[in-house]
Design an enzyme around this catalytic site. Structure first.
Site, PDB file in Angstrom:
ATOM      1  N   GLY A 182       0.821  -1.206   0.000  1.00 56.79           N
ATOM      2  CA  GLY A 182       0.000   0.000   0.000  1.00 56.79           C
ATOM      3  C   GLY A 182       0.851   1.249   0.000  1.00 56.79           C
ATOM      4  N   SER A 183       0.283   2.320   0.527  1.00 61.68           N
ATOM      5  CA  SER A 183       0.934   3.622   0.474  1.00 61.68           C
ATOM      6  C   SER A 183       2.068   3.736   1.482  1.00 61.68           C
ATOM      7  CB  SER A 183      -0.091   4.722   0.769  1.00 61.68           C
ATOM      8  OG  SER A 183      -0.517   4.669   2.123  1.00 61.68           O
ATOM      9  N   GLY A 243       0.459   4.987   4.940  1.00 54.31           N
ATOM     10  CA  GLY A 243      -0.214   3.946   5.703  1.00 54.31           C
ATOM     11  C   GLY A 243       0.738   2.866   6.170  1.00 54.31           C
ATOM     12  N   GLY A 244       1.654   2.464   5.282  1.00 53.05           N
ATOM     13  CA  GLY A 244       2.602   1.427   5.638  1.00 53.05           C
ATOM     14  C   GLY A 244       3.556   1.858   6.729  1.00 53.05           C
ATOM     15  N   GLU A 276       5.452  -3.295   1.278  1.00 53.58           N
ATOM     16  CA  GLU A 276       5.823  -2.781  -0.053  1.00 53.58           C
ATOM     17  C   GLU A 276       5.093  -1.464  -0.188  1.00 53.58           C
ATOM     18  OE1 GLU A 276       5.149  -1.393  -3.348  1.00 53.58           O
ATOM     19  OE2 GLU A 276       4.014  -3.207  -3.829  1.00 53.58           O
ATOM     20  N   CYS A 293       2.273  -0.682  -8.710  1.00 52.25           N
ATOM     21  CA  CYS A 293       3.386  -0.235  -7.885  1.00 52.25           C
ATOM     22  C   CYS A 293       4.689  -0.177  -8.670  1.00 52.25           C
ATOM     23  CB  CYS A 293       3.534  -1.130  -6.659  1.00 52.25           C
ATOM     24  SG  CYS A 293       3.399  -2.885  -6.998  1.00 52.25           S
ATOM     25  N   GLU A 298       6.100   9.728  -5.307  1.00 59.56           N
ATOM     26  CA  GLU A 298       5.218   8.939  -6.152  1.00 59.56           C
ATOM     27  C   GLU A 298       3.842   9.584  -6.266  1.00 59.56           C
ATOM     28  OE1 GLU A 298       3.610   4.334  -6.544  1.00 59.56           O
ATOM     29  OE2 GLU A 298       3.966   5.179  -4.569  1.00 59.56           O
TER      30      GLU A 298
END
Length: 501
Positions: A236-237, A240-241, A260, A297, A386
């Site tokens: 995910g982002s 959040g990660g 990731e 991704c 990103e």
């Protein structure tokens, strides 16, 4: 077709309140919201299941993985119907992703039967060795315990309920508790039904798999902070990660977080390749950049060129090709909003020139292309953040030395790409030692959006591409994330694990 409930240790339960999906077409579906109490119940069942599931043979786990694949395939039409409704992805994409998901399960089943993943080692006893004898020493990889998995937004099948993290943990002998992603709860519901049938058919402990859907932030936090969870898989982002990663590190017993978190996947356009086929490369980049509305991704979001007339031709071809691409439905309204914010941020950045701007619409991703210089890129790190969608940035360098400096400045990436001809090999050879430090996968004359599921694939990289540079979330090496080495000294053969005796 849908239960709208949570699968907790073989039971379909409800929580407190409901939430709905965000369908592109037709009426929304209602789902029970997860709670901390449901998380606790699921994790406790997973711990109870660990004592039997960790002792299963490779043959038993392989049969389980294959049965899950069978049950997913049996629900193919239902998955395609609910998947297109929830995500807007075309039928062909979902059918292909379903094949990748079942293929991954079957690949892991075959792999564990070979036994290589166990990394077995044996040092025989030397009772007569002087000055001290050596004991009998045997080492093998053993499962670590219950694993938490967070579903991904952009891959409702291959990176979610029965995706790579779940499949690799189950292959390793670890029970799994999944937090379903709000972007596709219907798909997650159907997949959980398939796993439930497989558990019963293989006569396994029902706590080997549970899934909690929805719920607020404390539900996810409770999952990663539960003392019985021993590792977390996440796609995910970065935001959040990183929040979950910090929770894992702050626990009384810190645990590994295999996250990731994203990447801009820079491409280095070498001068001779640009001179010989720049227009074709520009068209191909545009196609890769906009594939699936750029929601991969490994989307190649940055192209680095050395200033020249041929480089301008490459950029012009990219602009022309992107200008012919219509807006595409994005996975969620939230992802579309984040994309709009990202393109607006770059549009307003004085260090960046807008080459292509397009009309935006709700839940639609339309292409954007920007340009900057290597000097400005090095001065303004925000240009390299990103933007999840069909957006590209061209970075123009003055010479190969500046390209090398830019490469050294990169954050960790999932991929780095070299587009080169034979005459570029010398310059590329100077870049390669830098790129292999920056990325988990380095490729030549291709585009990174295709991630092959096989033994040699690495889908990971230095932070912030992932939180553990020694791991991969795709390929058979992913199983190793959920194992740890144990050495057995002078243990009678009758008591050793079956895979070691």
């Amino acid at each position: 077709m849908l239960t709208g409930k949570h699968l907790i240790a073989g039971q379909w339960l409800v929580g407190e309140g409901t939430f709905t999906n965000e369908p592109v077409t037709r009426e929304a579906d209602s789902f029970s919201s997860g709670t901390v109490a449901l998380v606790n119940k699921a994790v406790e069942a997973a711990e109870d299941a660990f004592w039997s599931y960790s002792q299963t043979t490779a043959e038993e786990r392989a049969a389980f993985l294959n049965r899950i694949a069978d049950e997913i395939e049996a629900r193919g039409a239902d998955l395609t119907a609910i998947g297109t409704k929830e995500t807007g992805l075309p039928e062909a994409r979902l059918e292909g992703e379903r094949g990748r998901t079942t293929g991954q399960l079957r690949l892991f089943a075959d792999h564990i039967l070979k036994g290589d993943y166990l990394d077995r080692r044996f040092d025989a006893a030397l009772p007569d060795r002087a000055p001290l004898p050596r004991p009998d020493l045997r080492m093998i990889q053993r499962p670590i315990g219950p694993v938490a998995v967070f579903g991904a937004s952009n891959f409702p099948l291959a990176f979610s309920t029965a995706g790579g993290d779940t499949a690799s943990a189950l292959a390793a002998g670890c029970p799994v508790v999944v937090r379903g992603h709000f972007a596709h709860p219907g798909v997650s519901d159907v997949i959980a039904q398939a796993i439930d049938v497989a558990i019963k058919a293989c006569d396994l402990h029902p706590g080997v798999f549970s899934q909690v859907q929805g719920g607020d932030l404390p539900v996810g936090a409770a999952l990663v902070q539960h003392p019985l969870i021993k590792a977390v898989g996440f796609t995910g982002s970065l935001r959040g990660g990183r929040a979950l990663f910090d929770l894992c590190a702050a626990r009384p017993e810190p645990i590994p977080f295999f996250g990731e978190l994203g990447s801009v996947n820079p491409m280095f356009m070498m001068p001779n390749a640009v001179a010989s086929r720049g227009a074709a490369l520009g068209q191909a980049w545009a196609a890769s950049l906009t594939m699936g509305a750029g929601q991969f991704c490994t989307n190649p979001g940055v192209a680095i060129v050395i200033d020249s007339p041929e480089a301008r031709a490459f950029v012009d071809a990219t602009v022309e090709a992107l200008g012919q691409v219509d807006g595409q439905t994005m996975l969620t309204a939230g992802i579309a909003s984040a994309y709009d914010n990202g393109q607006a941020r770059l549009s307003q950045n004085t260090n960046v020139e807008t080459l292509l701007a397009t009309e935006t619409a709700p839940r639609k991703g339309t292409p954007f292309l920007f340009e900057t210089t290597a000097k400005k890129w090095l001065e303004d790190e925000s240009i390299g953040h990103e933007v999840f969608g069909p957006l590209g940035v061209v970075v123009v360098a003055s010479d190969q030395a500046e390209v090398l400096e830019l490469a050294k400045s990169l954050d960790g990436q999932l991929t780095c790409t070299l587009h080169l001809d034979a005459e570029d090999h010398a310059a590329a050879g100077a870049l390669l030692p830098v790129l292999e430090r920056k990325a988990g996968r380095v490729l030549a004359n291709g585009f990174p959006t295709g991630v092959e599921v096989c033994d040699s694939m690495v889908h990971g990289g230095p932070y912030p591409a992932s939180t553990n540079f020694g791991a991969t979330s795709v390929g058979t090496m992913a199983i190793r994330r959920f194992l740890r080495p144990v050495c057995y000294q002078n243990i009678p053969a009758e008591l050793l694990p079956a895979d070691l005796a």
